[in-house]
Design an enzyme around this catalytic site. Structure first.
Site, short mmCIF file in Angstrom:
data_model
loop_
_atom_site.label_atom_id
_atom_site.label_comp_id
_atom_site.label_asym_id
_atom_site.label_seq_id
_atom_site.Cartn_x
_atom_site.Cartn_y
_atom_site.Cartn_z
N THR B 334 0.47 -1.29 0.07
CA THR B 334 -0.42 -0.05 0.22
C THR B 334 0.92 1.25 0.17
OG1 THR B 334 -1.40 -1.46 1.41
CG2 THR B 334 -2.09 1.16 0.74
N TRP B 337 2.58 1.77 -3.11
CA TRP B 337 1.48 2.31 -5.04
C TRP B 337 1.34 3.47 -4.46
CZ3 TRP B 337 -2.78 5.15 -4.16
CH2 TRP B 337 -3.72 4.95 -4.76
N HIS B 338 1.03 4.02 -3.35
CA HIS B 338 1.41 5.87 -3.25
C HIS B 338 2.90 6.08 -3.54
CE1 HIS B 338 -1.78 5.12 -0.43
NE2 HIS B 338 -1.91 6.56 -0.52
N GLY B 339 3.76 5.57 -4.32
CA GLY B 339 4.94 6.82 -4.27
C GLY B 339 5.91 5.80 -4.81
N PHE B 489 -0.46 9.77 -7.44
CA PHE B 489 0.27 8.36 -7.38
C PHE B 489 -0.40 7.55 -8.64
CE2 PHE B 489 -0.56 10.51 -3.21
CZ PHE B 489 0.67 10.98 -2.93
#
Lengths: 309, 489
Positions: B334, B337-339, B489
């Site tokens: 997670t 996934w954001h960066g 993102f």
């Protein structure tokens, strides 16, 4: 769906009517109080205008008979509007000092200070009531969305200015939302790389910046006010790295304004701790520089104002 | 084209008017929406339309292959191909620089220098979102939860629907495709609700998030020179900013879809009034959380539980052990996934650890409360736990927002120093007032899906008065237009 479209149209019309009404009222309020808003003390006859280089370096509390109205990111178009309004309301003004740093004449500044969304919204918000039809037309044509956004935002600023003018007793050197000395606390010499804009032949000049500088010069001439082009102190490494093409442009424009004076204090020596960055003084630098400027202006035995030639 | 731009207002108006003129043919409506979605996406950079169309086409074909594959092995093979390609594209565009730089750093640690690797890969907007839509599509086909879509334009639309393509909500094709395929009828109340959501979303984004943003930027870029109390206000402001920004976007997306007759899932439910961390994640970015739950956490948990036959693993109860492993993996991903930044990884792992801690303390907490004769719904307990959760969230947002891990730790250290109890510097009063009113309004209407959901008893004058006020406040007090945070993102 028809009902929705009809109701939505009605809603939009209500909003437009209300907003137009508020705009109208705020403009009326400002127009009716313009002289009260823009009147400064009778013994204030030196005006410092322009962008952040003057905003951060001239502490007008330390310079006799002066007012600083400079503001960060201010294009000459807005300085012109401000100076014009001030001269009309304050005949005692003798000298106008306008910031004249090397990079001020570059196209890059026009693209940001004048045409960029953020700056246009902010400046139009503050100075819309000062702008003439010609300036308004130029701004609308250049960036209509930002201009109208600024006009909408000006409603609140206008109400604020009008409200403050009601509580103002007589003339004072405090003009709401008009710029002024800004104390810079930072010390970030390494973060300003200076005016690097490529090789000599790539120096792109801003026609609008130059045009409005000339208009300021003409305006001062019409009011028999001396205009002084002020280049405030810069860090040594900044001066050393000014692109020759930029310097030449700066000199050429200066030479095209023979009736105005140049006060080039860019080389005024100050320790590193006096700079907020390479081209701006912090509060320590502003204090030293303002005392120095006061001495230059009032150094004669009688303490009278020395004309800059 | 930003949701908070004039271009989008005209774009939506034109699409809306034409769309409902075509109500006799759902197919033409869908083609219009597909064209509109591609125009919307191409507005940013038309070259990435090729990428979007290619990924969608690939998933269309691989979906059919998975469904028609002979035997489980074939299906699995095509699924793996689908996952590898989707994740590969995401990985290349989003993580190439991150992994290359990591590799260079690693090699440098061994005393070698690599030079000349300086490819700057541009991140296509919304790639994380449409990749997740694609993955859920092929996984659902593999699990026989949906059948592969044979209508090519319909699938293209499901993977590029303009209200959700850039930043969600991640409305899975399993729930979007049936809506695309069914005839849509104009419902006045649904459309009005959509317009209210758009208005509320615009207010939250333009008035709250965009006004707070300059102060937050200033604090985070000058944190070494500011005192603890100012940094704390900066962290609180960022906490509000990211919520206002993202929930504002989600409201506009859901409202836009409603205008076109679609129903999208709610993405936020007043998350800062959560009692604990589990509650928070049931309320924050719900579409992403449930995606990870359904496609990663649960499959990983089941997969491990089938392999472990003992009651304990490494002296830990098996169920807890599985939870720990699945949680850490889920929250690591997670964060990722954001960066491509270690700050996001740490942010994700901290939330994962907090969830694990929450689970570990659940039983002892129950015992202690029983012993102290405190009921679970005790108001002081609720407030204390809510505040502790909020404080944890604020701290983790600092890590999330910072440029680097080092900067985030330095920020937190400075914030929690003795200067936390000194007076903060100049604070933006107008922004504070707006932020407080926003949080208060959220609390008052916390049981509704958005703030402008009125009761039938609320008079026309009150409703219209509120709408007009919001429009006036947006126009007069709105901050300068900024891109939505979650676009990165």
């Amino acid at each position: 769906m028809k009902t929705l479209v009809l109701k939505f149209s009605l809603f939009i019309m209500i909003c437009i009517t209300l907003i137009t009404g508020l705009l109208y009222v705020s403009n009326i309020l400002i127009d009716n109080n313009k002289s009260r808003i823009l009147s400064i003390n009778q013994d204030t006859y030196l005006v410092f205008a322009g962008n952040s280089t003057v905003e951060c370096s001239v502490d007008d509390r330390l310079i006799n008979h002066s007012i600083n109205i400079a503001q960060a990111g201010e294009a000459y178009l807005y300085s012109y509007a401000k100076i014009k309004a001030l001269l009309e309301e304050n005949p005692q003004i003798k000298n106008v000092f306008i910031s004249y740093s090397y990079a001020d004449l570059l196209l890059e500044k026009e693209m940001t200070w004048l045409l960029d969304d953020y700056f246009m919204v902010e400046k139009v918000r503050n100075y819309h009531y000062l702008l003439d039809r010609q300036e308004r037309a130029f701004l609308v044509k250049s960036n209509p969305a930002a201009y109208f956004n600024g006009v909408l935002k000006s409603v609140i600023v206008n109400f604020e200015i009008a409200a403050r003018s009601f509580s103002k007793k007589g003339a004072s050197n405090s003009i709401p939302s008009f710029g002024g000395y800004k104390r810079l606390d930072r010390d970030k010499l390494s973060e300003d790389p200076g005016p690097e804009t490529g090789k000599d032949e790539n120096v792109l000049q801003s026609k609008t910046q130059i045009k409005y500088l000339r208009l300021i010069s003409q305006l001062c001439g019409q009011h028999s006010v001396r205009l002084v082009l002020l280049n405030p102190p810069k860090h040594q490494s900044y001066n050393d790295n000014v692109n020759p093409g930029i310097r030449q442009l700066w000199l050429d424009v200066r030479n095209s304004l023979p009736s105005d004076s140049l006060l080039d204090l860019s080389g005024f020596l100050l320790p590193d701790s006096c700079f907020g960055d390479l081209s701006h003084l912090n509060y320590k630098g502003a204090m030293v520089f303002s005392h120095h400027l006061n001495e230059i202006l009032f150094s004669n035995p009688g303490g009278n104002f020395n004309e800059i030639n | 084209m930003l949701f908070n731009s004039i271009e989008f207002a005209f774009f939506l108006l034109i699409v809306f008017l034409i769309y409902w003129q075509l109500k006799s043919s759902g197919r033409i409506q869908n083609l219009l929406l597909l064209a509109a979605s591609y125009v919307f996406y191409g507005w940013w950079d038309w070259r990435f339309l090729i990428l979007l169309a290619s990924i969608s086409t690939f998933n269309y074909l691989i979906g059919i292959k998975i469904e028609t594959g002979r035997g489980d092995w074939h299906k699995k093979f095509y699924l793996i191909v689908g996952l590898v390609i989707n994740l590969g594209v995401l990985g290349f565009f989003k993580y190439f620089n991150f992994f290359i730089n990591g590799f260079i750093d690693l090699v440098a640690l061994c005393g070698y220098q690599i030079q000349g690797v300086a490819i700057k890969v541009v991140l296509p907007l919304g790639i994380s979102f449409y990749t997740f839509l694609s993955i859920s599509y092929i996984l659902d086909i593999y699990k026989d939860q949906i059948s592969a879509e044979r209508d090519y334009p319909d699938l293209l639309l499901a993977l590029s629907f303009f209200p959700i393509i850039l930043a969600g909500p991640i409305q899975r094709p399993s729930s979007l495709l049936p809506q695309i395929k069914s005839a849509r009828k104009f419902e006045y109340t649904h459309a009005v609700d959509g317009m209210r959501q758009i208005l509320w979303g615009l207010f939250v984004k333009i008035v709250i998030a965009d006004n707070i943003s300059p102060f937050v930027d200033q604090v985070f870029s000058n944190y070494p020179t500011l005192n603890g109390s100012t940094l704390f206000v900066g962290a609180l402001f960022y906490t509000i900013q990211i919520y206002a920004d993202f929930s504002g976007y989600s409201h506009i997306a859901i409202g836009t879809a409603s205008l076109l007759g679609f129903r999208l899932m709610q993405n936020f439910k007043t998350p800062y009034y959560a009692r604990d961390i589990v509650d928070f994640w049931k309320r924050w970015h719900i579409s992403l959380t449930t995606w990870f739950r359904d496609y990663l956490f649960l499959p990983v948990s089941f997969s491990i539980s089938w392999r472990i036959k003992t009651d304990k693993v490494l002296l830990i109860r098996t169920d807890l052990f599985i939870y720990i492993i699945a949680s850490l993996l889920t929250w690591f991903l997670t964060g990722l996934w954001h960066g491509a930044n270690y700050t996001f990884l740490i942010w994700g792992l901290l939330h994962g650890l907090m969830l694990i801690l929450y689970r570990i303390q659940a039983k002892p907490r129950k015992r202690i409360l029983k012993k102290l004769k405190i009921t679970n719904d005790n108001i002081w307990l609720l407030i204390t736990e809510g505040l502790l959760t909020f404080f944890f969230i604020v701290i983790t947002w600092v890590i999330f927002r910072s440029e680097s891990v080092h900067a985030s730790f330095a920020y937190i250290q400075r914030m929690l120093s003795s200067s936390l109890f000194t007076s903060p510097g100049d604070l933006p009063l107008k922004e504070i007032v707006f932020a407080m009113l926003f949080l208060l309004a959220e609390f008052v209407k916390r049981h509704k899906s958005h703030l402008l959901q009125f009761n039938a008893s609320d008079g026309l004058l009150i409703r219209w008065g509120i709408y007009v006020c919001l429009v006036v406040v947006i126009l007069f007090f709105g901050g300068s237009a900024r891109q939505f945070i979650y676009f990165q993102f």
